[in-house]
Scaffold this active site. Sequence first.
Site, PDB file in Angstrom:
ATOM      1  CB  VAL A 280      -0.948  -0.014   1.219  1.00 10.36           C
ATOM      2  CG1 VAL A 280      -1.781   1.260   1.265  1.00 10.36           C
ATOM      3  CG2 VAL A 280      -1.850  -1.246   1.162  1.00 10.36           C
ATOM      4  N   PRO A 281       1.114   1.836  -1.150  1.00 14.58           N
ATOM      5  CG  PRO A 281       0.834   2.736  -3.287  1.00 14.58           C
ATOM      6  CD  PRO A 281       0.265   1.726  -2.329  1.00 14.58           C
ATOM      7  CB  CYS A 282       2.369   5.084   2.833  1.00 12.21           C
ATOM      8  SG  CYS A 282       3.526   3.870   3.466  1.00 12.21           S
ATOM      9  CG  HIS A 283       6.711   4.236  -1.420  1.00 12.15           C
ATOM     10  ND1 HIS A 283       5.946   3.090  -1.230  1.00 12.15           N
ATOM     11  CD2 HIS A 283       7.001   4.284  -2.738  1.00 12.15           C
ATOM     12  CE1 HIS A 283       5.801   2.489  -2.403  1.00 12.15           C
ATOM     13  NE2 HIS A 283       6.431   3.188  -3.331  1.00 12.15           N
ATOM     14  NE  ARG A 284       3.746   3.873  -5.898  1.00  8.43           N
ATOM     15  CZ  ARG A 284       3.075   2.810  -6.319  1.00  8.43           C
ATOM     16  NH1 ARG A 284       1.756   2.862  -6.443  1.00  8.43           N
ATOM     17  NH2 ARG A 284       3.718   1.699  -6.638  1.00  8.43           N
TER      18      ARG A 284
END
Length: 165
Positions: free
Chosen positions: A132-136
């Site tokens: 779940v790409p919270c880094h984006r």
Amino acid sequence: MSTTAIHQMHTTSPLGDVMLAATKQGLAGVWFVHRQEHLPDTRAWVTDNAHPTLMTAATQLAEYFQGERQTFEIQLQPAWGTPFQRAVWQALQRIPYGQTSTYGDIARDIDNAKAVRAVGAAIGQNPHSIIVPCHRVLGANGSLTGFAGGLDRKKHLLVLEATHA
């Protein structure tokens, strides 16, 4: 979380060891091991290096880090989180590989434009790091802000995706 059994295993990544957790319903979490303050209490969890969901997650993460996978195909078990947090985490999954968004964009995406700080707090509690790409998610001015895995890892993930997008 209910009394559902949670299975765990560790895997390696170019950014350090990662702990994976799963229930029979799906992948319950992905955390960088070095960030102890973000790990849940795992004392009752069962280590299971042959659990099919955990093995699939480890394989897909390895493919991601090799630049061979842009989307994850694994059932997520939202074991934690309030309805608000889950809405934020679902919005994160709509950010395309190799692209970024802002906290304000996420707040607007969930129809709660004034909840920017709450969105940031929910993102900080994301139990499915990378998948779940919270880094984006970046600050409004495009700055690197907040990431449970650390800003160096966030930058690495963004560069990896920009290279393979």
